[in-house]
Structures are given as structure tokens and as C-alpha cells.
Design a protein around this motif. Structure first.
Motif, PDB file in Angstrom:
ATOM      1  N   ASP A 190      35.372  38.350  29.788  1.00 61.85           N
ATOM      2  CA  ASP A 190      36.340  37.319  29.418  1.00 61.85           C
ATOM      3  C   ASP A 190      37.127  36.847  30.635  1.00 61.85           C
ATOM      4  N   PHE A 191      37.503  37.798  31.487  1.00 58.28           N
ATOM      5  CA  PHE A 191      38.233  37.437  32.699  1.00 58.28           C
ATOM      6  C   PHE A 191      37.362  36.571  33.608  1.00 58.28           C
ATOM      7  N   TYR A 192      36.083  36.914  33.720  1.00 54.98           N
ATOM      8  CA  TYR A 192      35.181  36.102  34.538  1.00 54.98           C
ATOM      9  C   TYR A 192      35.063  34.680  33.991  1.00 54.98           C
ATOM     10  N   GLN A 193      34.833  34.563  32.675  1.00 63.02           N
ATOM     11  CA  GLN A 193      34.688  33.235  32.092  1.00 63.02           C
ATOM     12  C   GLN A 193      35.942  32.397  32.299  1.00 63.02           C
ATOM     13  N   TRP A 194      37.085  33.033  32.198  1.00 67.42           N
ATOM     14  CA  TRP A 194      38.343  32.308  32.410  1.00 67.42           C
ATOM     15  C   TRP A 194      38.450  31.831  33.855  1.00 67.42           C
ATOM     16  N   LEU A 195      38.140  32.716  34.810  1.00 69.86           N
ATOM     17  CA  LEU A 195      38.220  32.341  36.221  1.00 69.86           C
ATOM     18  C   LEU A 195      37.270  31.203  36.562  1.00 69.86           C
ATOM     19  N   ALA A 196      36.057  31.258  36.029  1.00 69.61           N
ATOM     20  CA  ALA A 196      35.013  30.317  36.437  1.00 69.61           C
ATOM     21  C   ALA A 196      35.090  28.980  35.719  1.00 69.61           C
ATOM     22  N   THR A 197      35.709  28.951  34.521  1.00 71.85           N
ATOM     23  CA  THR A 197      35.631  27.725  33.725  1.00 71.85           C
ATOM     24  C   THR A 197      36.972  27.145  33.331  1.00 71.85           C
ATOM     25  N   ASP A 198      38.020  27.930  33.289  1.00 72.30           N
ATOM     26  CA  ASP A 198      39.311  27.435  32.830  1.00 72.30           C
ATOM     27  C   ASP A 198      39.958  26.568  33.923  1.00 72.30           C
ATOM     28  N   GLN A 199      40.467  25.423  33.524  1.00 73.70           N
ATOM     29  CA  GLN A 199      41.038  24.489  34.490  1.00 73.70           C
ATOM     30  C   GLN A 199      42.257  25.079  35.196  1.00 73.70           C
ATOM     31  N   ASP A 200      43.090  25.815  34.444  1.00 72.20           N
ATOM     32  CA  ASP A 200      44.275  26.418  35.049  1.00 72.20           C
ATOM     33  C   ASP A 200      43.878  27.498  36.051  1.00 72.20           C
ATOM     34  N   ALA A 201      42.866  28.293  35.707  1.00 72.08           N
ATOM     35  CA  ALA A 201      42.404  29.337  36.627  1.00 72.08           C
ATOM     36  C   ALA A 201      41.825  28.730  37.895  1.00 72.08           C
ATOM     37  N   GLN A 202      40.999  27.700  37.743  1.00 71.99           N
ATOM     38  CA  GLN A 202      40.402  27.062  38.908  1.00 71.99           C
ATOM     39  C   GLN A 202      41.460  26.441  39.822  1.00 71.99           C
ATOM     40  N   LYS A 203      42.541  25.955  39.200  1.00 77.05           N
ATOM     41  CA  LYS A 203      43.606  25.337  39.991  1.00 77.05           C
ATOM     42  C   LYS A 203      44.285  26.349  40.914  1.00 77.05           C
ATOM     43  N   ARG A 204      44.306  27.629  40.513  1.00 78.89           N
ATOM     44  CA  ARG A 204      44.887  28.650  41.390  1.00 78.89           C
ATOM     45  C   ARG A 204      44.108  28.722  42.699  1.00 78.89           C
ATOM     46  N   PHE A 205      42.809  28.480  42.633  1.00 83.48           N
ATOM     47  CA  PHE A 205      41.979  28.523  43.834  1.00 83.48           C
ATOM     48  C   PHE A 205      42.045  27.199  44.603  1.00 83.48           C
ATOM     49  N   ASP A 219      26.718  44.238  38.756  1.00 82.43           N
ATOM     50  CA  ASP A 219      26.124  43.059  38.119  1.00 82.43           C
ATOM     51  C   ASP A 219      26.853  41.807  38.566  1.00 82.43           C
ATOM     52  N   ARG A 220      26.144  40.954  39.264  1.00 82.56           N
ATOM     53  CA  ARG A 220      26.734  39.709  39.770  1.00 82.56           C
ATOM     54  C   ARG A 220      26.696  38.656  38.663  1.00 82.56           C
ATOM     55  N   LEU A 221      27.872  38.254  38.165  1.00 80.82           N
ATOM     56  CA  LEU A 221      27.948  37.321  37.049  1.00 80.82           C
ATOM     57  C   LEU A 221      27.952  35.865  37.486  1.00 80.82           C
ATOM     58  N   GLY A 222      28.427  35.580  38.687  1.00 80.46           N
ATOM     59  CA  GLY A 222      28.471  34.207  39.164  1.00 80.46           C
ATOM     60  C   GLY A 222      29.624  34.003  40.121  1.00 80.46           C
ATOM     61  N   SER A 223      29.697  32.813  40.703  1.00 81.77           N
ATOM     62  CA  SER A 223      30.767  32.504  41.659  1.00 81.77           C
ATOM     63  C   SER A 223      31.982  31.946  40.932  1.00 81.77           C
ATOM     64  N   ILE A 224      33.157  32.209  41.491  1.00 84.67           N
ATOM     65  CA  ILE A 224      34.392  31.695  40.899  1.00 84.67           C
ATOM     66  C   ILE A 224      35.063  30.645  41.783  1.00 84.67           C
ATOM     67  N   ALA A 225      34.581  30.468  43.007  1.00 83.67           N
ATOM     68  CA  ALA A 225      35.091  29.439  43.927  1.00 83.67           C
ATOM     69  C   ALA A 225      34.219  29.483  45.175  1.00 83.67           C
ATOM     70  N   TYR A 226      34.421  28.499  46.054  1.00 81.95           N
ATOM     71  CA  TYR A 226      33.642  28.415  47.289  1.00 81.95           C
ATOM     72  C   TYR A 226      34.550  27.995  48.442  1.00 81.95           C
ATOM     73  N   ALA A 246      45.147  36.414  38.780  1.00 79.60           N
ATOM     74  CA  ALA A 246      45.326  37.558  37.887  1.00 79.60           C
ATOM     75  C   ALA A 246      46.692  37.519  37.201  1.00 79.60           C
ATOM     76  N   ASP A 247      47.722  37.120  37.956  1.00 77.21           N
ATOM     77  CA  ASP A 247      49.067  37.049  37.370  1.00 77.21           C
ATOM     78  C   ASP A 247      49.146  35.980  36.283  1.00 77.21           C
ATOM     79  N   ALA A 248      48.291  34.962  36.382  1.00 74.59           N
ATOM     80  CA  ALA A 248      48.330  33.867  35.407  1.00 74.59           C
ATOM     81  C   ALA A 248      47.421  34.105  34.214  1.00 74.59           C
ATOM     82  N   TYR A 249      46.618  35.147  34.247  1.00 73.76           N
ATOM     83  CA  TYR A 249      45.666  35.402  33.161  1.00 73.76           C
ATOM     84  C   TYR A 249      46.436  35.587  31.854  1.00 73.76           C
ATOM     85  N   PRO A 250      46.159  34.770  30.843  1.00 72.54           N
ATOM     86  CA  PRO A 250      47.049  34.720  29.672  1.00 72.54           C
ATOM     87  C   PRO A 250      46.626  35.602  28.509  1.00 72.54           C
ATOM     88  N   GLU A 251      45.867  36.649  28.729  1.00 71.93           N
ATOM     89  CA  GLU A 251      45.340  37.439  27.617  1.00 71.93           C
ATOM     90  C   GLU A 251      46.463  38.228  26.933  1.00 71.93           C
TER      91      GLU A 251
END
Length: 896
Positions: free
Chosen positions: A628-643, A451-458, A346-351
Motif C-alpha cells: 500500500d505504501f508503494y502504491q501511494w508513493l508511485a501513484t498518488d499525486q500528493d506523494a509524487q509532489k513530495r519528490f 522484491d523490486r516493485l517499481g520506481s517511485i521517482a527518477y 513518509a511523514d505525509a503518508y495518510p494511513e
């Protein structure tokens, strides 16, 4: 870098504020604090005094606004003031609190108390109408727009706030506490105030030669308090934490001697004029709000407008050009095991917009997994909480138990979402627009769509086994937990640990499998085994590993197999100095190998959009921001790297991705500890019905207990002077009863009887009045017979095992003896009694011998207690305190 100065030229046009909170009056058992009224006066003076004050009177928000012994303080009013300050202050923000503070028995979770605050017997939510520093106040202030935040706490246990001091990276934040962690302080004098605040006032108003900064205050306040003592004679040492350089809290008292104060520039004059006029002509909010955000450009326009059209035209002025408006706030509720990583993301979200202004502000907070599910199932209670709760405090209040209404929910696993949306007992969260009227068991109803949009990590749940233990490698995957644990126990001593299953979803899923694999089939047997090894139960996987690493539990650590998420295990396996290793990790912690039980589901971190019925004002904008936040978490390389940096597995086409080369999972420390390919786990397990049943069994195992005392009342106890008086047998039993509650069943039997006769029931086994039972025990007499230990034990065990309906209830047998008749039991009889004590279903046994040495390893008392999964206490222990604590593990009374 020079200290931040709110009165400096560069900060003159900014908004500054002090929120001063003082609670003088308390209802219920808390004493009033008359000194607090004086404290508020002293702080007002210190912050606004003459040449030295860094703030003006108009910058103060004082709660209560009007003093007097009848003034009350509401936590909701305080929360509103802090939220407003968070959003509106752009310069210096000072928050001061004086009143009662309280913490949990383990010293965690400092709560600030207000007029109607109460303490209940609800162990999960003991404090009502309070504000938690960790869960309420710090999360608000860490997102403050202010250049500097300074918090001053003048209350008992103020130092316990230091452990939950976690500003945002780059935030300037200082915390000053009246004393160190765990220290209570005196209530102060109504005329002079509390000692801490009076000293603080002197430091702020008598500084000579240079400004009074936060760091100078820390040094000065410690010197001022050094001659004094806190409660119980504890040294009085104020404590602090600081994140940033330094900040001026007062100018030198002699800075303006012989000089007129510098005139306000014309911008400040106009702003103050607007504030005064608005107070005179209107109580509406837009005018003072306008005064706070005025720039030189708007001031020029305003001057012309005032001349032509009067005060009424002021309402037409828009926001100042060039400044950042308030961002849209998204609230993210998550599982405690995920909080740290979700916060990083969340702190890295660049919006941000074209002016580099943040357009979305994301506030992350966590709540116990079971509280979150219960709150969503009765989501109307978020908006309309129950008018009252029972005296126990045990009622669902989402605002208290969980926090503000979230826009996003990220539980650890889809099983939480399934329980929150499932129909059946307790109601469901069918669409708020579908007309579902089914009432939840908690009296609330559904007013949300989830509404469950999808997983962001496992991350899989694993059983972490010390690499020193013997276990076939073939059991690392594709086997149920029962097979893995059985193989472990066949080869060596082992204890299986997991965090509180009400706290995190991962722990609940693990407990579901653990109960199924329990040889006894009883939840209470599992829970007693865990409690015997480790108390209190850690709330999260990280806390569990930190406890094992602290060097105080080495015997347990050597034998502990832990049920935790794979990412937690991987982080704690890292060697010292390797990035990502938790701060609490030490060399005392064993390297562990992950085993993947086939009956514990994967944690799939679902992203759930929360839509509230009736929240239509900015629904489209909010929905777009959430997606938008969900799409960033699930698909953005920088967001995924946080996990993945924290040991999670990323997302690849909706499935767990193999770990990258720089993942914690691929580090040298984890090469043999984790599997690169995730094995299939938990297929068809972790259903809503199964998990609900597991929770019921867990709560039953920790609920109302059954305690039976066997009291040796032979004349030898009186001869040895261990029957009456302080520390005597009767007093020990009566005192330990403070750990019993109204719902517990208990009884007392006296074992000195004629041969062949049953023990005498002094207090009949069942629900009893604790006070009456204590009175009866204190008045008990000795009997001129030997204590019939063997017969008494067999009959007591039969009583506690008799009712299968009570199988999940915690049960305890307490045997108190002077040691003479106890040791006189024949050796063959001792063996039979030890075997009987170890028979399933297990009844925990605590033996208390008032004769020294009775608990030496191998003695009868020690062997009997060990067979029953309990303890042996003798004069080498603090019997009174330890016995009360042992009974508290079974009972539901006052003792901890």
C-alpha cells in the motif's frame, strides 16, 4: 501557551517516564567515571523530589539498575529502553545520559560510549558498541508518542548533537547539552558529581515562586557554569535546541510548604496499587503494562474483578476503549542522497483508521550504499552478528553499520539492488526458500527476499559545470563523461569533484565513469586530485554542494565541475528566497549547467520489499502495508509532489515524467540549466561487475600506501640548527610517521653522499616497524657531503613507479631539506626534474624546506610539488602538523 506540566490535571492519567543512563565503568583505554554514580542519584532526586518532582519513583528507568563500580552498561539494553519509551510514553519523556562521548575527526556523528565501547582504525566505522546520536538515538526519539521529549547530555562533545537535532514537524522536543560543539568537559568529583549535573540538580530542587521550566533551566545553567572552564580552558557554555513552547521539569520548591500533598484521584490510586501488587506477586510483564494503560472505565471494572476473583483476573482486561493502539511499524532503509525527500513522503503518508489513529508508523533511516549492499548479501549477520571482530574493527555488522532490519529498501538506483541480489563471489540473495546455501564472502548467508516493485521517482546523474566556464552546448547530452571533461580541461583549469562513492549509489556510478575517463587510468591519480582540491571528502551530494557554498573554498568552487544528481543541482541553483533552496546555499556558489554523460546511469529509485525468512507472525499484514505504501508513493499525486518539489522527476507509466510547471526543474533559475526531456544515459553501464571493480580500485587507492622520504643530512643542516631538536628535520620525519600503519610500505633515504653514489638507505623501503623506524631516524647522523637532490629524486621516483602491481596504491615522495643544496640545483636540471615529476603514473610529491621563502610561487620547491600534485611546506606553515596530515592522506596510521 502555558508550559506543559506532567502533573497538571489534564496529564495525570498519561504515562510519563525518565530513562536515566549513567556509564561509570569502561573497559580498554577509556578512564572510568566515578562521578556518574552520583549523577544518577542527583537526577533521581531532582525528578522525584517531594513537592517539586514532576515524576514518581515508578516512572524512572535507571541504567544500570544497580550501581557500583562493577556495573556495566550495554548499548543494546539502552536501545531497548529507548524503543520501549518511544512506544509506551504518552506524556513527558526525559532521557538523561552521563558518560564518555566521542566524535569523528571532522566533529560529526556524536557517539555515546558504553562499558565495552571501542575505537578502531576502521575509517568508515571507527566506533564499536556505541550509539550514534544521529543514526540511532534521534531516529528513535523523533517518533516518540510522548507529548514532550526532553534529552539531557552530560558528556564530552555533547554539543555536537545539536547539528543532528531534527524532530518531526509539530513534535515538542528539547535538547540540553553540557557544553557547546567541540568542547570536552572535566570528569567531575565522585562525591559531588559532575559540575553540570550538580548545577542542574540545584536548579531543579531550589526553584522558588514558579515552576522550573526548560527555558529557565537554560538561563540558570549557563549562569551557573559561566565561572568555570571546560577542558583546555575553553569557556563552559551549555547549549540547547527547543522545538515547541516550554515544559515544566520541576515545580517550585516552596509550592507545597505547609500543605499536605493533594491526594491522588481514585484512578491513580488503583493504577499504583496494580503496579505494587504486580511487583509483589509476579515478575510477568502484562500486569504493569495494564497499570500503565488504565482508564477510569477499566479501573471500575478492575475494582469489581479484584473483589470477586483476585489479582489473577486482571490478565483478562483488554486495551482501553477509545485510545489509539500501537501502529504497525515499517522500517525504510534508503540512500543518504534520498533520505530527506523519502522522510517528507513518509511523514505525509495518510494511513489512519476511522478514529484518526495512525495504523502504520514509518521509520526512515539511511546507510552508506555499500554497507547496505554488503548487509543484504550477508543478511544472516543481521540476526546473528559475528561473535568477535579483528582488532581493526573491520568486519560486517549490519545492526551497527546499517541499523535495524528493514521492511523496505529504497536505494538510489537499480544497480544497488542488482549487486545485492547477484550471484557470484560474495554470494547472492536468492530466495530464502529456494535452499540456496552459498556462503557470502562476509561469512553470512541470505535470509531475505528482495522484491523490486517499481520506481517511485527518477533523477539523472549530471556533471554540473559553472556557467562561467567555456564548453560547447553540443556536449550537454549524448556524450560520455570523458569527452565532456576533456573539452572542459582543454579550455580552462577545472577539477572534477564527486562525493564518497562508498556513501551513495550515485557517487559510485559517477566514479565508475570517472575512472574510465581518467587519462592516467589510475584510480589513485583521480583520488589524489580530488583530495588535493577538497578534504575531507563529503559523504553526499548535498554535503558537497554545502562545502562549496561555505565561502571557505572559493578558489575550488570557481574551478569545480560536480558529479551530482540533477535534483541536487537544481535545488542549489535556486535564488535566495525561492522555496526549496537548501539552507546552506549562499551567493558564493556558482550557477551551474547540467551536462548529461551518456555513460552514467539514471537514478531510478527502486522500491524494494524486504521479506525475512522466518518472520511469519504478521507477514500478511506487513506485506499488505508495504504494498500500500508503494502504491501511494508511485501513484498518488500528493506523494509524487513530495519528490517533484525536491527536483526529482515523477513516474509516468513506469518511465520518467516530464517536469510539471511548478517543478524546481522548471523554475526560472533552471530554465537553461537542465533539460526538460531526459536524455538516454547509462545504457549497458553500471553493471555489478564493473561497479565491484570500481569499488576495489577506489579502496586500493585509499588503502595501504607507499611513502619514501628523502632526508637532507648534509652538515649544513646542523650548522643552521635545523637537524636536531623540536622542529628539526629528523623530528619532523619521525613525527609524521605516526600517520603510517602496519600495512603501509615506507623507507628513508639520506641524500648527503659522495658524487656519483646512491642515497643511503637509512630505513629500507618496505613494510617496517614504525617505532623502530622512528628510533632509527632520531639517531641518524649528518655526513660531510652535499645533498645530491637530483639523483635522489630520480631514484626515488623510479622506486615508487617500478611495481605495476602497486599501481592503484597511493604513493608519496617526501623531500626534506635545509634549502641550501635544494636551491643550488642548476636551472636546466630543475626543469628536467619538474618534467620527470609530472610524468605518469603520477607520484605525489611534498617538498619540505626549512628555509623561509622556499615555497614562494615559481621557486623550485613549489614547482616540483605542483608537478607532482602535492604541496610545498616551509617555515611559514605549521610544518609538523601539515606534514603529518599529508602523510595521512597516503598512510593508514593514527593521524587524521
Amino acid at each position: 501557551m502555558p508550559p506543559y506540566d506532567a502533573r497538571g490535571e489534564e496529564n495525570r492519567g498519561k504515562r510519563h517516564r525518565a530513562v536515566l543512563i549513567g556509564v561509570e565503568r569502561y573497559e580498554g583505554a577509556r578512564n572510568d567515571l566515578p562521578a556518574v554514580a552520583t549523577n544518577l542519584r542527583l537526577m533521581r532526586e531532582a525528578l522525584t523530589a517531594g513537592h517539586g518532582g514532576v515524576l514518581g519513583p515508578e516512572d524512572l528507568v535507571v541504567i544500570p539498575a544497580s550501581g557500583g563500580s562493577a556495573a556495566t552498561v550495554d548499548p543494546l539494553r539502552v536501545r531497548e529502553a529507548l524503543t520501549a519509551a518511544r512506544d509506551e510514553v504518552t506524556g513527558l519523556l526525559v532521557v538523561y545520559f552521563a558518560g564518555h562521548g566521542i566524535v569523528r575527526p571532522d566533529g560529526s556523528d556524536l557517539n555515546l560510549m558504553f562499558t565495552d565501547s571501542r575505537v578502531t582504525r576502521d575509517r568508515q566505522h571507527p566506533f564499536v558498541d556505541t550509539l550514534s546520536w544521529r543514526d540511532d538515538i534521534m531516529p528513535e526519539l523523533r517518533y516518540a508518542r510522548a507529548d514532550w521529549v526532553v534529552v539531557i547530555l552530560d558528556c564530552c562533545f555533547a554539543g555536537n548533537a545539536l547539528g543532528a537535532f531534527n524532530p518531526l514537524g509539530g513534535q515538542n522536543f528539547a535538547l540540553l547539552t553540557a557544553a557547546e560543539p567541540g568542547v570536552e568537559i572535566p570528569p567531575g568529583d565522585p562525591v559531588t558529581g559532575t559540575e553540570f549535573t550538580a548545577a542542574l540538580h540545584r536548579l531543579l530542587t531550589t526553584g522558588v515562586g514558579e515552576p522550573v521550566t526548560f527555558t529557565r533551566i537554560v538561563t540558570g545553567i549557563r549562569e551557573a557554569m559561566a565561572p568555570l572552564k571546560a577542558v583546555d580552558g575553553h569557556p563552559w557554555v551549555p547549549d540547547e535546541r527547543r522545538h515547541g513552547d516550554d515544559v515544566v521539569l520541576a515545580l517550585a520548591a516552596d509550592a507545597g510548604e505547609g500543605e499536605e500533598p493533594p491526594p491522588d484521584d481514585w484512578l491513580t490510586v488503583i493504577r499504583k496499587s496494580v503496579t505494587r501488587l504486580s511487583a509483589a506477586v509476579s515478575s510477568r510483564r502484562p500486569i504493569p503494562a495494564l497499570a500503565r494503560r488504565m482508564t477510569r472505565t477499566t479501573a471500575l471494572v478492575l475494582a469489581g474483578v479484584v473483589a470477586l476473583a483476585g489479582v489473577g483476573a486482571w490478565y483478562l482486561l483488554g486495551p482501553s476503549p477509545g485510545g489509539c493502539g500501537l501502529p504497525l511499524e515499517l522500517r525504510v532503509l534508503t540512500d543518504p542522497d534520498l533520505r530527506a525527500t523519502v522522510q517528507k513522503a513518509a511523514d505525509a503518508y495518510p494511513e489512519r483508521d476511522g478514529d484518526r489513529c495512525r495504523t502504520v508508523s514509518i521509520n526512515v533511516y539511511d546507510a552508506k550504499a555499500t554497507d547496505a549492499v554488503a548487509a543484504f548479501r550477508s543478511s544472516s549477520l543481521w540476526q546473528e552478528p559475528p561473535a568477535s571482530c579483528p582488532a581493526s574493527g573491520d568486519c560486517l555488522r549490519p545492526q551497527r553499520n546499517v541499523g535495524a532490519q528493514p521492511d523496505i529498501w529504497i536505494p538510489a538506483a537499480g544497480s544497488a539492488w542488482q549487486r545485492a541480489t547477484a550471484d557470484g563471489a560474495g554470494g547472492g540473495t536468492a530466495s530464502a526458500e529456494s535452499g540456496t546455501e552459498e556462503q557470502a564472502a562476509e561469512v553470512g548467508k541470505s535470509v531475505v527476499d528482495l522484491d523490486r516493485l517499481g520506481s517511485i521517482a527518477y533523477t539523472p546523474m549530471v556533471l554540473g559545470v559553472p556557467d562561467t566556464m567555456s564548453l560547447p552546448q553540443s556536449l550537454q547530452t549524448d556524450d560520455p563523461l570523458d569527452a565532456i571533461v576533456s573539452a572542459l580541461k582543454d579550455a580552462q583549469e577545472v577539477v572534477v569533484l564527486r562525493p564518497d562513492p562508498e556513501g551513495t549509489e550515485g557517487a559510485l556510478l559517477a566514479t565508475d565513469a570517472l575512472y574510465s575517463s581518467s587519462g592516467s587510468g589510475r584510480a589513485s591519480t583521480v583520488e589524489q586530485g580530488i583530495a588535493k582540491a577538497l578534504r575531507p571528502m563529503p559523504s553526499t551530494a548535498r554535503e558537497l554542494m554545502c562545502v562549496l557554498a561555505d565561502g571557505l573554498h572559493n578558489d575550488v568552487e570557481d574551478q569545480a565541475a560536480v558529479l551530482v544528481p540533477e535534483q541536487t543541482l537544481a535545488q542549489f541553483n535556486l535564488s535566495a528566497g525561492v522555496p526549496g533552496r537548501p539552507d546552506c546555499a549562499t551567493e558564493a556558489l556558482r550557477h551551474r549547467v547540467a551536462h548529461y554523460p551518456s555513460d552514467v546511469p539514471m537514478l531510478d529509485l527502486p522500491f524494494v520489499r524486504v521479506t525475512w525468512a522466518g518472520a511469519d507472525r504478521d507477514a500478511d499484514v506487513r506485506k499488505a502495508a508495504v504494498e500500500d505504501f508503494y502504491q501511494w508513493l508511485a501513484t498518488d499525486q500528493d506523494a509524487q509532489k513530495r519528490f517533484t518539489d525536491d527536483g526529482f522527476r515523477g513516474v509516468e507509466e513506469g518511465e520518467p515524467a516530464p517536469p510539471d510547471d511548478d517543478s524546481v526543474l522548471r523554475s526560472e533559475d533552471n530554465t537553461t540549466a537542465v533539460r526538460e526531456q531526459v536524455p538516454a544515459t547509462g545504457e549497458g553501464t553500471g553493471t555489478s561487475a564493473s561497479l565491484s571493480d570500481t569499488l576495489s580500485r577506489y579502496r586500493g587507492a585509499l588503502g595501504a600506501g607507499r611513502v619514501l622520504y628523502l632526508l637532507d643530512n648534509s652538515t649544513s643542516t646542523a650548522d643552521k640548527r635545523v637537524w636536531d631538536g623540536a622542529g628539526g628535520a629528523k623530528e619532523l620525519v619521525a613525527r609524521s610517521m605516526t600517520s603510517l600503519g602496519a600495512k603501509d610500505s615506507f623507507g628513508v633515504r639520506m641524500t648527503a653522499v659522495e658524487e656519483g653514489r646512491p642515497a643511503v638507505e637509512l630505513v629500507k623501503f618496505g613494510p617496517n616497524s614504525r617505532a623502530e623506524a622512528q628510533k632509527t631516524v632520531v639517531g641518524a647522523k649528518t655526513a660531510a657531503h652535499d645533498a645530491r637532490i637530483g639523483a635522489g629524486l630520480r631514484a626515488a621516483l623510479e622506486t615508487l613507479r617500478r611495481d605495476p602491481a602497486d599501481a592503484e596504491q597511493p604513493q608519496l615522495l617526501v623531500l626534506v631539506t635545509d634549502g641550501e643544496d635544494f636551491e643550488a640545483v642548476e636551472k636546466e636540471e630543475q626543469k628536467k626534474l619538474v618534467a620527470e615529476a609530472g610524468r605518469a603514473p603520477l607520484v605525489r610529491i611534498v617538498t619540505v624546506s626549512l628555509q623561509s621563502g622556499a615555497c614562494t610561487p615559481g621557486r623550485f620547491g613549489d614547482r616540483l610539488a605542483e608537478a607532482g600534485g602535492g604541496r610545498c611546506l616551509d617555515p611559514g606553515d605549521d610544518i609538523a602538523a601539515e606534514l603529518a596530515a599529508e602523510v595521512a592522506r597516503t598512510g593508514t596510521g593514527d593521524a587524521e
